[in-house]
Design an enzyme around this catalytic site. Structure first.
Site, short mmCIF file in Angstrom:
data_model
loop_
_atom_site.label_atom_id
_atom_site.label_comp_id
_atom_site.label_asym_id
_atom_site.label_seq_id
_atom_site.Cartn_x
_atom_site.Cartn_y
_atom_site.Cartn_z
N GLY A 261 2.64 2.04 10.64
CA GLY A 261 3.64 3.09 10.53
C GLY A 261 4.34 3.43 11.83
O GLY A 261 5.04 4.44 11.92
N HIS B 287 -9.48 1.03 4.77
CA HIS B 287 -8.20 1.23 5.47
C HIS B 287 -8.44 2.17 6.65
O HIS B 287 -9.23 3.09 6.57
CB HIS B 287 -7.17 1.82 4.49
CG HIS B 287 -5.79 1.82 5.06
ND1 HIS B 287 -5.35 2.77 5.95
CD2 HIS B 287 -4.74 0.97 4.87
CE1 HIS B 287 -4.10 2.50 6.28
NE2 HIS B 287 -3.70 1.42 5.65
N GLU C 65 -6.83 4.57 7.76
CA GLU C 65 -6.62 6.01 7.49
C GLU C 65 -7.88 6.60 6.85
O GLU C 65 -8.24 7.74 7.11
CB GLU C 65 -5.38 6.20 6.61
CG GLU C 65 -4.11 5.99 7.43
CD GLU C 65 -2.90 5.52 6.64
OE1 GLU C 65 -2.89 5.62 5.41
OE2 GLU C 65 -1.95 5.04 7.30
N GLU D 225 -5.28 -5.15 10.49
CA GLU D 225 -4.28 -4.09 10.68
C GLU D 225 -4.58 -3.33 11.98
O GLU D 225 -5.39 -2.39 11.98
CB GLU D 225 -4.32 -3.11 9.51
CG GLU D 225 -3.98 -3.73 8.17
CD GLU D 225 -3.33 -2.70 7.24
OE1 GLU D 225 -2.24 -2.97 6.74
OE2 GLU D 225 -3.92 -1.62 7.04
N SER E 268 3.56 -2.30 10.24
CA SER E 268 5.01 -2.31 10.48
C SER E 268 5.68 -3.63 10.07
O SER E 268 6.64 -4.07 10.72
CB SER E 268 5.32 -1.95 11.94
OG SER E 268 4.91 -0.63 12.21
N ASN F 23 0.87 -1.18 0.00
CA ASN F 23 0.00 0.00 0.00
C ASN F 23 0.90 1.23 0.00
O ASN F 23 1.51 1.55 1.01
CB ASN F 23 -0.88 -0.02 1.25
CG ASN F 23 -1.64 1.29 1.42
OD1 ASN F 23 -1.79 2.06 0.47
ND2 ASN F 23 -2.13 1.54 2.63
N LYS G 226 0.08 4.33 -0.26
CA LYS G 226 -0.54 5.55 0.27
C LYS G 226 -0.28 6.71 -0.70
O LYS G 226 -0.26 6.51 -1.90
CB LYS G 226 -0.02 5.85 1.68
CG LYS G 226 0.02 4.61 2.57
CD LYS G 226 0.24 4.93 4.00
CE LYS G 226 0.47 3.65 4.77
NZ LYS G 226 0.22 3.75 6.18
C1 PEP Z 1 -0.66 0.14 5.83
O1 PEP Z 1 -0.66 1.30 5.47
O2 PEP Z 1 -1.59 -0.59 5.50
C2 PEP Z 1 0.46 -0.36 6.64
C3 PEP Z 1 0.38 -1.56 7.11
O3 PEP Z 1 1.51 0.51 6.82
P1 PEP Z 1 2.94 0.14 7.47
O4 PEP Z 1 3.40 -1.17 6.86
O5 PEP Z 1 3.82 1.29 7.07
O6 PEP Z 1 2.76 0.01 8.93
#
Ligand code: PEP
Length: 257
Positions: free
Chosen positions: A174, A96, A98, A168, A214, A10, A12
């Site tokens: 992040g 997601h 976000e 998630e 992460s 992803n 973003k």
């Molecule tokens: C994500 O944006 O779905 C995500 C898992 O980000 P990250 O791997 O940077 O934590």
């Protein structure tokens, strides 16, 4: 039933078209590391879809980060499923955290998106996960159950083989922090049991459930070798081609030759 593992990136709001092109060229030099035993996808900004469609290694499918559930209409700034399908998109990230938190997307809207993506024959990657406060209150199971049931309200059990769920935890995205692999396995196993209760055992066995938050080359296999974890949705560590290829290798239990 064997579920194929999926590594999905992803991106973003990162990468111009020129930067996306550079990624694809670099990943092309690592294409032998993308073993055919698993599936791979990158979800770039909409603006890079057309370019990547042409130059991504053939093993890597195209995904989108969002979609509007309506087929068309006066929805300024939005993109429909047909528009994505026309560009060769196979996967669409839906719900997601976000988008839920920053753009106020609720369970009902997420459910509409899931239905519309499935109806078009594309694969939703439905994101669910608890935030920090919910985790501290011991509500992780309850939150993922509610989000999963709501998003799948109109989905038939036999459609679940064409759907992906990504667990998630919001606090892990992040942040550099992760649950332990056993912890992630327990939540994902719970999601699978929620799906079994509402959609039937066959659907629950066929649905792929990823871990996200992460993930990086050095920890991916700790998660993806858990029995219920069928791959990873990765943000930051999916932006560099070498890191993406290293995660593919690790997920497949291989080392760089
Ligand atoms: C994500 O944006 O779905 C995500 C898992 O980000 P990250 O791997 O940077 O934590």
């Amino acid at each position: 039933m064997t579920r194929r593992k999926l590594l999905a990136g992803n991106w973003k709001m990162y990468k111009t078209v020129a930067e996306a092109r550079q990624f694809a060229e670099q990943l092309g030099r690592r294409s032998t590391d993308l073993a055919a035993v698993s599936d791979y996808a990158v979800c770039p900004p909409f603006t890079a879809l057309q370019t990547l469609r042409v130059i991504l290694p053939t093993a890597v499918a195209l995904g989108a980060q969002n979609v509007h559930p309506e087929a068309n209409g006066a929805y300024t700034g939005e993109i429909s499923v047909a528009m994505l399908a026309e560009l060769g998109v196979s996967y669409v990230i839906v719900g997601h955290s976000e988008r839920r938190a920053l753009f106020d997307e609720g369970d009902e809207f997420v459910a509409q998106k899931v239905a519309s993506v499935l109806q078009a024959g594309l694969i939703p990657i439905l994101c669910v996960g608890e935030n920090q406060a919910q985790r501290e209150r011991g509500q992780a199971f309850e939150v993922v159950a509610r989000q999963t049931q709501a998003a799948l309200a109109d989905v038939a059990g036999d459609a679940l083989a064409g759907l992906v769920i990504a667990y998630e935890p919001v606090w892990a995205i992040g942040s550099g922090h992760t649950p332990t692999p056993v912890d992630a396995q327990q939540v994902i196993s719970h999601i699978r049991s929620v799906v079994a209760d509402s959609k039937g055992a066959a659907g629950a066995v066929s649905v792929r459930i990823l871990y996200g938050g992460s993930v990086k080359p050095t920890n991916i296999d700790d998660f993806t070798h858990q029995p219920d974890i069928d791959g990873a949705l990765v943000g930051g560590a999916s932006l560099a081609a070498d890191s993406f290829a290293d995660m593919a290798l690790a997920m497949n239990g291989r080392v760089r030759g």
